[in-house]
Design a protein around this motif. Structure first.
Motif, mmCIF file in Angstrom:
data_model
loop_
_atom_site.group_PDB
_atom_site.id
_atom_site.type_symbol
_atom_site.label_atom_id
_atom_site.label_comp_id
_atom_site.label_asym_id
_atom_site.label_seq_id
_atom_site.Cartn_x
_atom_site.Cartn_y
_atom_site.Cartn_z
ATOM 1 N N ALA A 49 23.475 35.459 -4.501
ATOM 2 C CA ALA A 49 22.901 36.645 -5.140
ATOM 3 C C ALA A 49 23.489 38.030 -4.305
ATOM 4 N N ALA A 50 23.517 38.302 -3.050
ATOM 5 C CA ALA A 50 23.728 39.477 -2.618
ATOM 6 C C ALA A 50 25.314 39.608 -2.497
ATOM 7 N N LEU A 51 26.218 38.606 -2.441
ATOM 8 C CA LEU A 51 27.646 38.542 -2.623
ATOM 9 C C LEU A 51 27.832 38.819 -3.833
ATOM 10 N N SER A 52 27.279 38.456 -5.060
ATOM 11 C CA SER A 52 27.555 38.818 -6.255
ATOM 12 C C SER A 52 27.202 40.179 -6.681
ATOM 13 N N MET A 53 26.090 40.664 -6.015
ATOM 14 C CA MET A 53 25.840 42.195 -5.971
ATOM 15 C C MET A 53 26.982 43.061 -5.616
ATOM 16 N N VAL A 54 27.504 42.888 -4.514
ATOM 17 C CA VAL A 54 28.438 43.503 -3.802
ATOM 18 C C VAL A 54 29.560 43.728 -4.739
ATOM 19 N N MET A 55 30.158 42.499 -5.083
ATOM 20 C CA MET A 55 31.190 42.153 -6.013
ATOM 21 C C MET A 55 31.221 42.759 -7.273
ATOM 22 N N ALA A 56 29.921 42.897 -7.828
ATOM 23 C CA ALA A 56 29.471 43.795 -8.981
ATOM 24 C C ALA A 56 29.825 45.201 -8.880
ATOM 25 N N CYS A 57 29.376 45.742 -7.658
ATOM 26 C CA CYS A 57 29.309 47.137 -7.340
ATOM 27 C C CYS A 57 30.849 47.530 -7.345
ATOM 28 N N LYS A 58 31.893 46.627 -6.858
ATOM 29 C CA LYS A 58 33.272 46.790 -6.826
ATOM 30 C C LYS A 58 33.963 46.987 -8.045
ATOM 31 N N ALA A 59 33.392 46.163 -9.217
ATOM 32 C CA ALA A 59 33.788 46.193 -10.397
ATOM 33 C C ALA A 59 33.391 47.259 -11.418
ATOM 34 N N ALA A 60 32.116 47.639 -10.962
ATOM 35 C CA ALA A 60 31.345 48.576 -12.034
ATOM 36 C C ALA A 60 31.790 49.717 -12.366
ATOM 37 N N PRO A 61 32.787 50.480 -11.595
ATOM 38 C CA PRO A 61 33.477 51.486 -11.922
ATOM 39 C C PRO A 61 34.778 51.693 -12.894
ATOM 40 N N ALA A 62 34.669 50.037 -13.557
ATOM 41 C CA ALA A 62 35.711 50.098 -14.576
ATOM 42 C C ALA A 62 35.558 51.023 -15.882
ATOM 43 N N ILE A 63 34.398 51.307 -15.950
ATOM 44 C CA ILE A 63 34.124 52.329 -17.127
ATOM 45 C C ILE A 63 34.846 53.633 -17.128
ATOM 46 N N LEU A 64 34.986 53.849 -16.061
ATOM 47 C CA LEU A 64 35.965 55.196 -15.789
ATOM 48 C C LEU A 64 37.465 54.949 -16.180
ATOM 49 N N MET A 65 37.884 53.769 -16.412
ATOM 50 C CA MET A 65 39.234 53.633 -16.783
ATOM 51 C C MET A 65 39.633 54.405 -17.897
ATOM 52 N N VAL A 66 38.681 54.497 -19.016
ATOM 53 C CA VAL A 66 39.098 55.286 -20.256
ATOM 54 C C VAL A 66 39.271 56.732 -19.733
ATOM 55 N N LEU A 67 38.616 57.304 -18.773
ATOM 56 C CA LEU A 67 38.947 58.611 -18.247
ATOM 57 C C LEU A 67 40.223 58.648 -17.425
ATOM 58 N N THR A 68 40.081 57.715 -16.483
ATOM 59 C CA THR A 68 41.481 57.783 -15.415
ATOM 60 C C THR A 68 42.726 57.600 -16.658
ATOM 61 N N GLY A 69 42.595 56.869 -17.554
ATOM 62 C CA GLY A 69 43.859 56.865 -18.386
ATOM 63 C C GLY A 69 44.016 58.139 -19.013
ATOM 64 N N ILE A 70 43.107 58.989 -19.372
ATOM 65 C CA ILE A 70 43.424 60.658 -19.820
ATOM 66 C C ILE A 70 44.382 61.080 -18.581
ATOM 67 N N ALA A 71 43.950 60.999 -17.347
ATOM 68 C CA ALA A 71 44.539 61.613 -16.274
ATOM 69 C C ALA A 71 46.110 61.015 -15.953
ATOM 70 N N GLY A 72 46.229 59.823 -16.262
ATOM 71 C CA GLY A 72 47.523 59.033 -16.268
ATOM 72 C C GLY A 72 48.428 59.821 -17.079
ATOM 73 N N ASP A 73 48.110 59.932 -18.282
ATOM 74 C CA ASP A 73 48.846 60.808 -19.483
ATOM 75 C C ASP A 73 48.948 62.244 -19.143
ATOM 76 N N ARG A 74 48.042 62.710 -18.334
ATOM 77 C CA ARG A 74 47.960 64.268 -18.283
ATOM 78 C C ARG A 74 48.759 64.830 -16.904
ATOM 79 N N PHE A 75 48.618 64.164 -16.022
ATOM 80 C CA PHE A 75 49.154 64.497 -14.477
ATOM 81 C C PHE A 75 50.262 63.727 -14.131
ATOM 82 N N ARG A 76 51.059 64.208 -13.270
ATOM 83 C CA ARG A 76 52.024 63.178 -12.730
ATOM 84 C C ARG A 76 51.603 61.942 -12.192
ATOM 85 N N ARG A 77 51.953 60.849 -12.881
ATOM 86 C CA ARG A 77 51.536 59.501 -12.472
ATOM 87 C C ARG A 77 51.536 59.261 -11.299
ATOM 88 N N HIS A 78 52.635 59.508 -10.477
ATOM 89 C CA HIS A 78 52.544 58.968 -9.064
ATOM 90 C C HIS A 78 51.498 59.803 -8.256
#
Length: 414
Positions: A49-78
């Protein structure tokens, strides 16, 4: 043989070679981190259960991908990639310190896992778009293949080595190694040169533009849904089910490192094949390939020795690498560079958004039904997703509609 190895000539190109070397180094770090996090948490006395919680926290910021996708198209990608690797450096050095001191708390582990997840959310959409900046259209399939090859070699090195490191000197040193390798990758990425895209619109308009292009192509969102199911199943298998199975008298950390390395070795071969694969129906071919991921899952359900799982996982390694080359090249060919990262982010955000919730649930599930039965459920999910996606994409092709849709040759408006 010379034609298969032709993509490796890109390693001599100084404009892109730092990217490939960076992927080699950083992927070796991913190999270290994959074992370090699971065994580091378990060595602190934490259960499923605790291992699952840590792994879930590692995966949780995925919602930010829609915003980081904007950053990848606005700024120099490297620049975006350098920032992501820098965040990962901080997160993994912190995790290494926690495991070495053995005085940490679960909330701190979860917080560092979240920071690592933010880095991933920044990195994944942008890495799929940067090849379009650095290479011409004719060279992009080879560039995608070389990225997959260098990632596979790095994973192979990291996973094979980390099993020994974790079982001898501990998970803390393996986690610290990942942090150090991320720092080296950041330096290498800073040597690249990419152009900044011109955008006169706001972020909300950028977000809508990316979504409209993603949703307008049935082949894209159908395969994205399949990818979501695949990532959920593989994440559960790799992060929780597999480690718990191995720890329960089936070989331990060293054996799991060898198994994961076998998959990376298969991916190395698959990338070589994918670079030269020619097919008149790439969507249909790509849709069938992920089904192979069910093979090791079903074998684990059968309780076979870890050596058999290691041999079997070579097959999905080949298929998934070929899938990556076909899928990524298709996106780069059919979407303008100005919107490419946002389309990428929409195509993968669902999988990483749902994964944390499933990871939280899989720990208690394993406690009730066991790791072997959980592996069977993951395998059936992969097969069901492949079957549904194949029916959908096949119906598009059978109707005489291009699975890839109209090709965009002009920059898309934001």
């Amino acid at each position: 043989m010379s034609e298969i190895l032709a993509p490796l000539a890109l390693l001599k190109n100084p404009a892109v070679s730092p990217l490939f070397i960076s992927r080699l180094v950083s992927s070796a770090g991913v190999g270290f981190g994959q074992l370090a996090l699971a065994w580091g948490v378990m060595d602190l006395g934490c259960g499923p259960a605790a291992l699952s919680m840590v792994m879930a926290c590692k995966a949780a910021p995925a919602i930010l991908m829609v915003l980081t996708g904007i950053a990848g198209d606005r700024f120099r990608r490297h620049y975006v990639l350098v920032a992501a690797e820098s965040l990962a450096t901080l997160a993994w050095l912190g995790l290494g310190a926690c495991f070495l001191t053995r005085t940490t708390s679960l909330p701190l582990l979860c917080g560092l896992a979240v920071l690592s997840g933010v880095a991933t959310a920044m990195f994944l959409p942008t890495i799929r778009g940067i090849v379009a900046d650095l290479l011409t259209e004719s060279s992009r399939p080879a560039g995608n293949a070389v990225i997959n090859q260098t990632e596979s070699i790095g994973l192979l090195i990291g996973l094979a080595t980390s099993g020994v490191v974790v079982s001898t000197v501990g998970a803390g040193w393996a986690a610290a190694a990942r942090g150090a390798l991320c720092a080296v990758s950041a330096v290498l990425l800073s040597l690249l040169t990419t152009a900044r895209q011109d955008h006169g619109s706001g972020m909300l308009q950028d977000l809508r533009a990316g979504w409209s292009q993603f949703a307008a192509h049935r082949w894209v969102w159908t395969m994205a849904l399949q990818f979501t199911a695949l990532i959920i199943a593989v994440a559960c298998f790799t992060d929780v089910i597999g480690p718990m199975y191995m720890k329960d008298g089936h070989g331990g950390a060293r054996a799991w490192g060898v198994v994961a390395a076998c998959e990376a070795f298969g991916a190395l071969a698959g990338a070589l094949v994918g670079a030269r694969l020619k097919t008149s129906k790439p969507a249909l071919v790509a849709t069938t390939l992920p089904a192979s991921a069910a093979i090791p899952m079903i074998l684990m359900w059968g309780g076979v020795p870890w050596m058999v799982i290691g041999l079997a996982i070579f097959v999905p390694g080949i298929c998934q690498a070929a899938y990556y080359v076909l899928w990524t090249t298709a996106l780069q060919e059919h979407f303008a560079r100005a919107v490419l990262v946002r389309v990428n982010s929409w195509s993968i955000v669902g999988s990483y958004l749902l994964t944390p919730f499933v990871l939280v649930a899989v720990g208690p599930l394993i406690e009730k039904i066991g790791s072997q039965n959980a592996a069977l459920i993951a395998g059936l999910l992969v097969l069901a997703a492949a079957w549904v996606a194949l029916l959908s994409v096949r119906s598009v092709v059978s109707a005489g509609v291009s699975a890839a849709g109209p090709r965009q040759t002009e920059p898309m408006p934001s």
